[in-house]
Enzyme design. Structure first.
Site, PDB file in Angstrom:
ATOM      1  N   HIS A  33     -13.827  19.438 -65.775  1.00  0.00           N
ATOM      2  CA  HIS A  33     -14.516  19.817 -64.524  1.00  0.00           C
ATOM      3  C   HIS A  33     -15.968  19.336 -64.557  1.00  0.00           C
ATOM      4  O   HIS A  33     -16.507  18.883 -63.538  1.00  0.00           O
ATOM      5  CB  HIS A  33     -14.509  21.343 -64.343  1.00  0.00           C
ATOM      6  CG  HIS A  33     -13.150  21.936 -64.133  1.00  0.00           C
ATOM      7  ND1 HIS A  33     -12.505  22.665 -65.093  1.00  0.00           N
ATOM      8  CD2 HIS A  33     -12.330  21.924 -63.055  1.00  0.00           C
ATOM      9  CE1 HIS A  33     -11.334  23.078 -64.637  1.00  0.00           C
ATOM     10  NE2 HIS A  33     -11.204  22.644 -63.397  1.00  0.00           N
ATOM     11  N   ASP A 147      -4.234  16.009 -61.699  1.00  0.00           N
ATOM     12  CA  ASP A 147      -3.367  16.524 -60.625  1.00  0.00           C
ATOM     13  C   ASP A 147      -3.175  15.386 -59.624  1.00  0.00           C
ATOM     14  O   ASP A 147      -3.687  15.426 -58.509  1.00  0.00           O
ATOM     15  CB  ASP A 147      -4.023  17.732 -59.959  1.00  0.00           C
ATOM     16  CG  ASP A 147      -4.198  18.870 -60.941  1.00  0.00           C
ATOM     17  OD1 ASP A 147      -3.222  19.549 -61.244  1.00  0.00           O
ATOM     18  OD2 ASP A 147      -5.330  19.058 -61.433  1.00  0.00           O
ATOM     19  N   MET A 181      -7.025  17.793 -70.710  1.00  0.00           N
ATOM     20  CA  MET A 181      -7.721  19.073 -70.557  1.00  0.00           C
ATOM     21  C   MET A 181      -7.202  19.793 -69.320  1.00  0.00           C
ATOM     22  O   MET A 181      -7.020  19.182 -68.266  1.00  0.00           O
ATOM     23  CB  MET A 181      -9.227  18.848 -70.438  1.00  0.00           C
ATOM     24  CG  MET A 181      -9.823  18.426 -71.752  1.00  0.00           C
ATOM     25  SD  MET A 181     -11.610  18.397 -71.671  1.00  0.00           S
ATOM     26  CE  MET A 181     -11.947  17.628 -73.246  1.00  0.00           C
TER      27      MET A 181
HETATM   28  O1  PAF Z   1      -7.093  21.647 -58.528  1.00  0.00           O
HETATM   29  C1  PAF Z   1      -7.448  22.800 -58.259  1.00  0.00           C
HETATM   30  O2  PAF Z   1      -8.185  23.428 -59.009  1.00  0.00           O
HETATM   31  C2  PAF Z   1      -6.975  23.452 -56.971  1.00  0.00           C
HETATM   32  O3  PAF Z   1      -5.688  23.063 -56.670  1.00  0.00           O
HETATM   33  C3  PAF Z   1      -7.922  23.201 -55.771  1.00  0.00           C
HETATM   34  C4  PAF Z   1      -8.008  21.724 -55.428  1.00  0.00           C
HETATM   35  C5  PAF Z   1      -9.310  23.737 -56.107  1.00  0.00           C
HETATM   36  C6  PAF Z   1      -7.408  23.946 -54.538  1.00  0.00           C
HETATM   37  O4  PAF Z   1      -7.295  25.307 -54.779  1.00  0.00           O
END
Ligand code: PAF
Length: 279
Positions: A33, A147, A181
């Site tokens: 992140h 994702d 991760m």
């Molecule tokens: O990837 C994520 O953390 C979630 O799917 C998101 C994009 C914040 C939507 O809730």
């Protein structure tokens, strides 16, 4: 770094802002992140991170309740990464009335790959992301490639609804042994954590075979899934797809992606690797 919990406070904080870059998250942040925040910082300012565990994208029996809520630690990480503003609403702030209007992702995508095993998941993701975009009004939004199907759905959302937002994709960050991760890695027992790297290795093996010229994608994927099953994984899918469309590759596809989702114990992990073929 400012932290706000309501849409009204967010509006005030962003009142004079035209070029924000946002990083939507569900919290429990890790270095992956942080790398998305760093990417956002290179492209827009201020950087706004959202932290919201979205009930709409979790199915019955999934981990909505146990998903780790770690707001203080997340805010410390975001501040250190140079994030300017955190939007951390609760469920009633995001959904003050039952969300009867939702984004319907076309079923060919909504029910494919992860969608086949998580009914309604991508509709829930697209709906909350559209709401976050409307609240934050960013010029740039950053999502991780781990994702990959979610990234694809959001790119289509932006394209189909003419949203004036540029979507940037952040590379997957990996642990030293190759494990992607993920906030969900924390669910793994020590023994599962050692074993977890097998998913990445299985996808790498498929990718290497494709790079060497193998084209029977279904057989490669089935072999990888069988090996994972033999070592105790419950495999949802392993698949080779076209990176741009996420559809089954055409004979002239040159950018391919090997995707997989499988469960170890009670932890469902996903991963993917991209493969470029020489034309
Ligand atoms: O990837 C994520 O953390 C979630 O799917 C998101 C994009 C914040 C939507 O809730």
């Amino acid at each position: 770094m400012q932290i706000v919990h309501t849409a009204a406070a967010l509006r005030t904080a962003l009142a004079d802002t035209e070029h924000s870059a946002c990083v939507p998250t569900m919290g429990n942040l890790h270095a992956g992140h942080v790398s998305l925040v760093e990417l956002a910082k290179r492209h827009g300012a201020p950087v706004v991170a959202s932290i919201f565990v979205n009930p709409l994208q979790f199915g019955a029996g999934e981990d909505f309740e146990r998903y780790p809520r770690t707001l203080d630690a997340d805010c410390a990480r975001l501040a250190a990464a140079g994030c300017d503003l955190v939007f951390a609403p609760d469920v009633t702030e995001m959904y003050p009335v039952p969300q009867r209007y939702t984004v319907a992702v076309p079923s060919a995508m909504a029910n494919d790959l992860c969608g086949a095993f998580r009914p309604g998941h991508f509709n829930g993701v697209a709906t909350v992301v559209l709401k976050l975009f409307n609240l934050i009004r960013p010029r740039i939004a950053v999502f991780g490639k781990k994702d990959f199907q979610q990234l694809h759905v959001i790119r289509e959302l932006v394209r189909q609804f003419n949203l004036p937002i540029e979507i940037l994709a952040g590379d997957t960050l990996r642990e030293a042994d190759g494990l992607a991760m993920s906030s969900r890695n924390g669910y793994l027992s020590p023994a599962e954590r050692i074993q977890a790297t097998q998913l990445h290795r299985a996808l790498e093996d498929v990718g290497a075979a494709v790079e060497r010229g193998a084209r029977d994608f279904d057989t490669l994927a089935a072999t990888a899934a069988r090996h994972l099953k033999m070592t105790g994984w419950r495999v949802d899918y392993v698949a080779v797809r076209d990176t741009g469309t996420l559809a089954v590759p055409k004979p002239d596809s040159t950018r391919l992606i090997v995707l997989g989702a499988a469960t170890l114990g009670t932890t469902r992990l996903i991963d993917n690797i991209e493969v470029s073929l020489k034309a």
